[in-house]
Motif scaffolding. Structure first.
Motif, short mmCIF file in Angstrom:
data_model
loop_
_atom_site.label_atom_id
_atom_site.label_comp_id
_atom_site.label_asym_id
_atom_site.label_seq_id
_atom_site.Cartn_x
_atom_site.Cartn_y
_atom_site.Cartn_z
N PRO A 274 -2.67 5.51 -10.63
CA PRO A 274 -4.06 5.10 -10.49
C PRO A 274 -4.38 4.38 -9.18
N PHE A 275 -3.42 4.39 -8.24
CA PHE A 275 -3.62 3.63 -7.01
C PHE A 275 -4.58 4.30 -6.04
N ASP A 276 -5.05 5.50 -6.39
CA ASP A 276 -6.09 6.13 -5.58
C ASP A 276 -7.47 5.53 -5.88
N ASP A 277 -7.54 4.62 -6.84
CA ASP A 277 -8.76 3.89 -7.19
C ASP A 277 -8.70 2.51 -6.54
N ILE A 278 -9.66 2.21 -5.67
CA ILE A 278 -9.63 0.93 -4.94
C ILE A 278 -9.68 -0.25 -5.89
N ARG A 279 -10.30 -0.10 -7.07
CA ARG A 279 -10.36 -1.21 -8.03
C ARG A 279 -8.97 -1.55 -8.55
N VAL A 280 -8.13 -0.55 -8.70
CA VAL A 280 -6.76 -0.80 -9.16
C VAL A 280 -5.97 -1.50 -8.06
N ARG A 281 -6.14 -1.04 -6.82
CA ARG A 281 -5.44 -1.69 -5.70
C ARG A 281 -5.90 -3.14 -5.53
N GLN A 282 -7.20 -3.35 -5.74
CA GLN A 282 -7.72 -4.71 -5.64
C GLN A 282 -7.16 -5.58 -6.77
N ALA A 283 -7.09 -5.01 -7.97
CA ALA A 283 -6.51 -5.74 -9.10
C ALA A 283 -5.06 -6.10 -8.82
N LEU A 284 -4.34 -5.15 -8.21
CA LEU A 284 -2.94 -5.39 -7.84
C LEU A 284 -2.84 -6.58 -6.89
N ALA A 285 -3.71 -6.60 -5.90
CA ALA A 285 -3.68 -7.67 -4.90
C ALA A 285 -3.96 -9.04 -5.52
N HIS A 286 -4.95 -9.10 -6.41
CA HIS A 286 -5.31 -10.39 -7.02
C HIS A 286 -4.30 -10.84 -8.07
N ALA A 287 -3.37 -9.96 -8.47
CA ALA A 287 -2.34 -10.35 -9.43
C ALA A 287 -1.16 -11.05 -8.77
N ALA A 332 -10.06 -8.12 -15.08
CA ALA A 332 -11.42 -7.58 -15.16
C ALA A 332 -11.54 -6.28 -14.36
N LEU A 333 -10.92 -6.24 -13.19
CA LEU A 333 -10.96 -5.03 -12.36
C LEU A 333 -10.22 -3.88 -13.03
N LEU A 334 -9.10 -4.18 -13.68
CA LEU A 334 -8.35 -3.14 -14.39
C LEU A 334 -9.18 -2.57 -15.53
N ALA A 335 -9.86 -3.45 -16.26
CA ALA A 335 -10.71 -2.99 -17.35
C ALA A 335 -11.85 -2.12 -16.83
N GLU A 336 -12.44 -2.53 -15.71
CA GLU A 336 -13.53 -1.77 -15.10
C GLU A 336 -13.04 -0.39 -14.68
N ALA A 337 -11.78 -0.30 -14.26
CA ALA A 337 -11.22 0.98 -13.82
C ALA A 337 -10.68 1.81 -14.97
N GLY A 338 -10.82 1.30 -16.20
CA GLY A 338 -10.37 2.06 -17.37
C GLY A 338 -8.96 1.75 -17.81
N ALA A 367 3.16 -8.00 -14.72
CA ALA A 367 3.21 -7.92 -16.19
C ALA A 367 2.19 -8.86 -16.82
N ASP A 368 1.93 -9.97 -16.16
CA ASP A 368 0.99 -10.96 -16.68
C ASP A 368 -0.44 -10.41 -16.78
N VAL A 369 -0.76 -9.39 -15.96
CA VAL A 369 -2.10 -8.80 -16.03
C VAL A 369 -2.07 -7.43 -16.70
N GLY A 370 -0.91 -7.02 -17.21
CA GLY A 370 -0.83 -5.78 -17.96
C GLY A 370 -0.21 -4.61 -17.22
N ILE A 371 0.25 -4.83 -15.98
CA ILE A 371 0.88 -3.75 -15.22
C ILE A 371 2.39 -3.85 -15.41
N LYS A 372 2.97 -2.84 -16.05
CA LYS A 372 4.41 -2.84 -16.27
C LYS A 372 5.08 -2.05 -15.15
N ALA A 373 5.79 -2.76 -14.29
CA ALA A 373 6.46 -2.12 -13.15
C ALA A 373 7.95 -2.00 -13.44
N GLU A 374 8.41 -0.77 -13.55
CA GLU A 374 9.84 -0.53 -13.78
C GLU A 374 10.60 -0.70 -12.47
N ILE A 375 11.49 -1.67 -12.43
CA ILE A 375 12.26 -1.94 -11.21
C ILE A 375 13.36 -0.89 -11.06
#
Length: 493
Positions: A274-287, A332-338, A367-375
């Motif tokens: 979903p990183f082609d959506d700027i809202r997701v990238r913005q959510a990533l940055a604010h996390a 909030a940005l993640l929710a807005e992006a679906g 993970a605190d904002v709901g993004i599970k990143a597999e290392i």
């Protein structure tokens, strides 16, 4: 009887003094965390290659000094046409490659033509894209014509990707590099070390060192043990910052803390959903809590950044507020992006400590904002193949140590795949601009554009943390490029 003993003592003392001079230390063992994949700086992006061979084995028309200045290298001087498009270089006379062949204008043409060729594998091919033609005037003079004026051209020629190579030795350059530098390649024990020897036919000032060994120690604990045991003489970019206070308190050692050109970023695959959506990238940055990463992974060493630009550069704009830590806004940005329930992605981590340690912290923050990143821990060669070349990743952490490299964001096929026609046009304008004030303004605009597009998670400027024995002089405190320049290193008496 007393005079005989005095005479004998004097002879013994003289022998000691003569012996100490005769056996003055002229070799050095410098440790690095990463082993280079090969030794051709003109065909790979690995920093470890330049660390070994830049200036030592290979030289360019211009070169970087430890203070970041660009000075003449194999080019003794140059003239620039009034329209800024034609550079006429005068080469140094009497320069030879390590195999004894002469270095002349034909070799420079070969090197630049090779870099610009359609099938070029140069990792920084874009540096040379503006070259229209290279013409040999005579053995010591050549003319380079640009398509448009480029205020960065002499700077670009100082990169390790722009060193001069010879057609006679190009076939085996990756395992047997033949350059013009002050040191010749001697031996490579895979997985252990590379040894260089002083070049007796070097055109410039003779270095104090007769030989140098680059030792590869990837584990931070092993790095600390080797340094404390004095098995190595210095460690460039020491990987265990938590141990620096112990070295600072030990008179056997010196600690060199400086800056690098390394923008450390959470690289994001802009074309992969979903990183082609700027809202997701913005959510990533604010996390991301940058300071927590600097404190936890780097023990406080590092400067927060909000864009891909070095804070020590006079044109730097502090944009950290654009992507300030705000987990509520991120959710909030993640929710807005679906993605109210978050999503899963991958986080590829190469070996450096800033990546492995920082990755653990970032994964927890995401993970605190709901993004599970597999290392996924990868070796450097794997990272180059799967992430850098293959673009098969969601997220990764890497420090871009190339100098003033914001121009990589103008390359749609670069590994994080950011494609902005506005940014590309801005870079074209910057490259053709020579007025310093106007260039500063344009660089500010470029920083703001990629910051507001949340292209990557901009983390911190990598600090240069070096540890060395107290008697060593001439080590770079700062790193204006990836290099361990042996030419100025000596041991104090």
């Amino acid at each position: 009887m007393q005079s005989v003993r005095s005479f004998t003592s004097a002879l013994a003392l003289g022998a000691i003094l003569i012996g100490s001079q005769a056996f003055a230390k002229s070799d050095i063992t410098i440790a690095m965390q990463l082993e280079p994949p090969h030794l051709d700086p003109t065909s790979a992006a690995a920093q470890a290659i330049d660390s070994v061979v830049y200036t030592n084995v290979f030289e360019g028309l211009t070169r970087f000094m430890g203070d970041g200045s660009v000075v003449p290298g194999l080019a003794e001087s140059w003239e620039i046409s009034d329209d800024g498009k034609v550079y006429t270089f005068k080469l140094r006379d009497g320069v030879t490659f390590h195999d004894g062949t002469a270095m002349d204008a034909e070799d420079v043409k070969f090197s630049l033509d090779r870099a610009t060729a359609e099938d070029s594998t140069n990792a920084q091919k874009a540096l040379f894209a503006g070259i229209e033609s290279v013409e040999v005037v005579d053995p010591l003079n050549l003319k380079v014509t640009l398509k448009e004026p480029n205020g960065n051209f002499l700077f670009n020629l100082a990169w390790g990707d722009a060193v001069i190579v010879a057609p006679e030795s190009i076939e085996n350059i990756k395992t047997n590099p033949v350059g013009t530098g002050a040191f010749t390649f001697d031996n490579w024990v895979q997985g252990d070390s590379i040894t260089l020897k002083r070049n007796p036919n070097y055109w410039g000032e003779e270095p104090a060192l007769e030989s140098a060994t680059f030792k590869f120690i990837s584990d931070p604990t092993a790095a600390f043990a080797a340094m404390m045991a004095e098995d190595i003489d210095a460690f460039d970019n020491f990987p265990a910052p938590e141990n620096l206070p112990q070295f600072e308190a030990d008179p056997r050692f010196q600690v060199l803390v400086g800056s690098t050109e390394g923008e450390t970023i959470l690289s994001t695959n802009n074309k992969q959903p979903p990183f082609d959506d700027i809202r997701v990238r913005q959510a990533l940055a604010h996390a991301i809590d940058r300071q927590a990463i600097i404190d936890g992974a780097m023990f406080g060493y590092g400067t927060p950044i909000g864009t891909h630009f070095a804070p020590h550069n006079p044109a730097y704009v502090d944009l950290t507020g654009v992507s300030a830590y705000d987990p509520e806004k991120s959710r909030a940005l993640l929710a807005e992006a679906g993605f109210e329930g978050g999503f899963e992605t991958t986080l590829h981590l190469p070996p450096p400590s800033y990546a492995r340690r920082g990755g653990e912290i970032i994964a927890a923050q995401l993970a605190d904002v709901g993004i599970k990143a597999e290392i996924i821990n990868v070796e450097w060669a794997q990272w180059l193949e799967s992430v850098f070349k293959g673009k098969d990743f969601g997220l990764t952490i890497v420090s871009h140590t190339e100098p003033m490299d914001i121009g990589i964001y103008a390359r749609p096929d670069y590994y994080f795949q950011y494609d902005s026609t506005d940014f590309q046009a801005l870079m074209d304008t910057l490259n053709s601009t020579t007025d310093p004030d106007e260039r500063t303004k344009l660089m500010g605009e470029a920083q703001r554009l990629i910051s507001n597009d949340y292209v990557n998670g901009f983390l911190f400027q990598l600090a240069k943390l070096g540890v060395a024995k107290a008697g060593i002089q001439g080590l770079w405190e700062n790193a204006p490029t990836a290099a361990i320049d042996l030419t100025a290193i000596s041991w104090s008496e």
